[in-house]
Design an enzyme around this catalytic site. Sequence first.
Site, mmCIF file in Angstrom:
data_model
loop_
_atom_site.group_PDB
_atom_site.id
_atom_site.type_symbol
_atom_site.label_atom_id
_atom_site.label_comp_id
_atom_site.label_asym_id
_atom_site.label_seq_id
_atom_site.Cartn_x
_atom_site.Cartn_y
_atom_site.Cartn_z
ATOM 1 N N ARG A 80 16.926 -16.820 -34.669
ATOM 2 C CA ARG A 80 16.042 -16.986 -35.816
ATOM 3 C C ARG A 80 15.718 -15.650 -36.469
ATOM 4 O O ARG A 80 15.609 -14.629 -35.795
ATOM 5 C CB ARG A 80 14.740 -17.685 -35.385
ATOM 6 C CG ARG A 80 14.973 -19.089 -34.863
ATOM 7 C CD ARG A 80 13.748 -19.677 -34.187
ATOM 8 N NE ARG A 80 14.002 -21.042 -33.738
ATOM 9 C CZ ARG A 80 14.550 -21.350 -32.554
ATOM 10 N NH1 ARG A 80 14.872 -20.372 -31.695
ATOM 11 N NH2 ARG A 80 14.769 -22.604 -32.230
ATOM 12 N N HIS A 105 20.362 -19.623 -36.881
ATOM 13 C CA HIS A 105 21.791 -19.698 -36.556
ATOM 14 C C HIS A 105 22.702 -19.556 -37.784
ATOM 15 O O HIS A 105 23.705 -20.262 -37.915
ATOM 16 C CB HIS A 105 22.098 -20.990 -35.823
ATOM 17 C CG HIS A 105 21.738 -20.954 -34.363
ATOM 18 N ND1 HIS A 105 21.476 -19.786 -33.669
ATOM 19 C CD2 HIS A 105 21.599 -21.954 -33.447
ATOM 20 C CE1 HIS A 105 21.203 -20.077 -32.403
ATOM 21 N NE2 HIS A 105 21.262 -21.377 -32.244
ATOM 22 N N HIS A 179 27.843 -20.893 -28.557
ATOM 23 C CA HIS A 179 26.751 -21.745 -28.091
ATOM 24 C C HIS A 179 27.249 -22.801 -27.105
ATOM 25 O O HIS A 179 26.804 -23.951 -27.145
ATOM 26 C CB HIS A 179 26.079 -22.413 -29.291
ATOM 27 C CG HIS A 179 24.610 -22.636 -29.139
ATOM 28 N ND1 HIS A 179 24.090 -23.487 -28.181
ATOM 29 C CD2 HIS A 179 23.549 -22.116 -29.819
ATOM 30 C CE1 HIS A 179 22.776 -23.495 -28.293
ATOM 31 N NE2 HIS A 179 22.417 -22.686 -29.274
ATOM 32 N N ASP A 251 14.032 -21.340 -23.522
ATOM 33 C CA ASP A 251 14.640 -21.136 -24.842
ATOM 34 C C ASP A 251 14.317 -19.708 -25.238
ATOM 35 O O ASP A 251 13.778 -19.458 -26.309
ATOM 36 C CB ASP A 251 14.111 -22.145 -25.853
ATOM 37 C CG ASP A 251 14.897 -22.125 -27.170
ATOM 38 O OD1 ASP A 251 15.944 -21.443 -27.224
ATOM 39 O OD2 ASP A 251 14.460 -22.781 -28.132
ATOM 40 N N GLU A 313 23.693 -17.732 -24.149
ATOM 41 C CA GLU A 313 24.128 -17.147 -25.414
ATOM 42 C C GLU A 313 23.978 -15.625 -25.386
ATOM 43 O O GLU A 313 22.863 -15.105 -25.410
ATOM 44 C CB GLU A 313 23.308 -17.721 -26.564
ATOM 45 C CG GLU A 313 23.227 -19.235 -26.594
ATOM 46 C CD GLU A 313 22.067 -19.723 -27.437
ATOM 47 O OE1 GLU A 313 21.966 -19.281 -28.608
ATOM 48 O OE2 GLU A 313 21.246 -20.516 -26.929
#
Length: 353
Positions: A80, A105, A179, A251, A313
């Site tokens: 982001r 993304h 991803h 996350d 990631e």
Amino acid sequence: MEFEKKIFGDLSGETIYEYTLTNSQGVSLSALNLGGVVTSIKTPDKDGRFSNITLGFDNVEDYLTYRPFYGALVGRVAGRIAEGRFNLEGKEYQLQVNEGGNHHHGGNPAFESHIWDVSIEEGEASTHLIFKYFSPAGENGYPGNLVVTITYTLSEANEWKISYHAETDEPTLFNPTNHVYFNLSGDHTKTIKEHTLQVNSDLVGELKEDGIPTGKFLPVNDTDFDLREPVKLSKGITSQHPQLADKKGFDHPFFLAHRGSEPDAVLCDSESGRKVIVTTDCDALVVYTHNGVSGEYEINGNRVEPYAGVALETQTMPDAINQDNFGNIILYPGETFHSETIYQFEQVKGCLE
């Protein structure tokens, strides 16, 4: 090394192909010219049975309709960017805002939704799938024409290596990732809660409610973010730590320590005996435990539930352009961006041995 190319589907009259590399041990990697999407990685369990250890759809429409980014190349910038705004060389830029009030993304559509040019190079010990894409100036608000080359290599050592290269004609931002979501059981109807994860990191990025970093690093000591030794993912998923409880799991961007010959991360499933060892030259690893789903979609006739996979990631820290201590994601004319990440696949009797 075996190579296969077959038709996967159609997008606006253009054929989507699936390319499959298979080494002499039977380990295979399949990917599309659509967004470089990895549709399958097949590896053996401890008893020699092969299964696909990634999440993915079996048709083009689902990849375009839903956006869990299964196996996809993500860019120009992964993660982001706060409000989609940044200053570069004294000029303010406004990117497409596509997640709440933020840029996410690379925008929509971005790398994952475009058809890439694909070529293949064969060698004795490895075979390379080479993906190329031209991102024009102004795409989703980014400055500069960007030429991107990303290579997937499958080796006889059961390694999948991703090599990223890019060049630009104007100063721009570039912070790509892949991803891919792993479920080492080979059965996406099982969760990854019992998988163990080890991450070579002393610090994790603190996040706001909308997922934008605050700019602070939190020490992992004495918290459920301490993954320096193997820990079951269920611990983080059920944690009452405010950062983890808010997201219902991981996350979060971990700042990598890069201690000598130690791997940057190790994911393992004791039941299947499958292990993935991650090494990268990137500064950060975003761990996402598939805490939510972006629609009622299915894989192999079964609805995909939360915690069906875990994404690892590799990238520079999210929102780095707006944070002084998060690293550099600016690419200038005359420079060549280069980064590598390796996922190595192994079989073990137990994850804690």
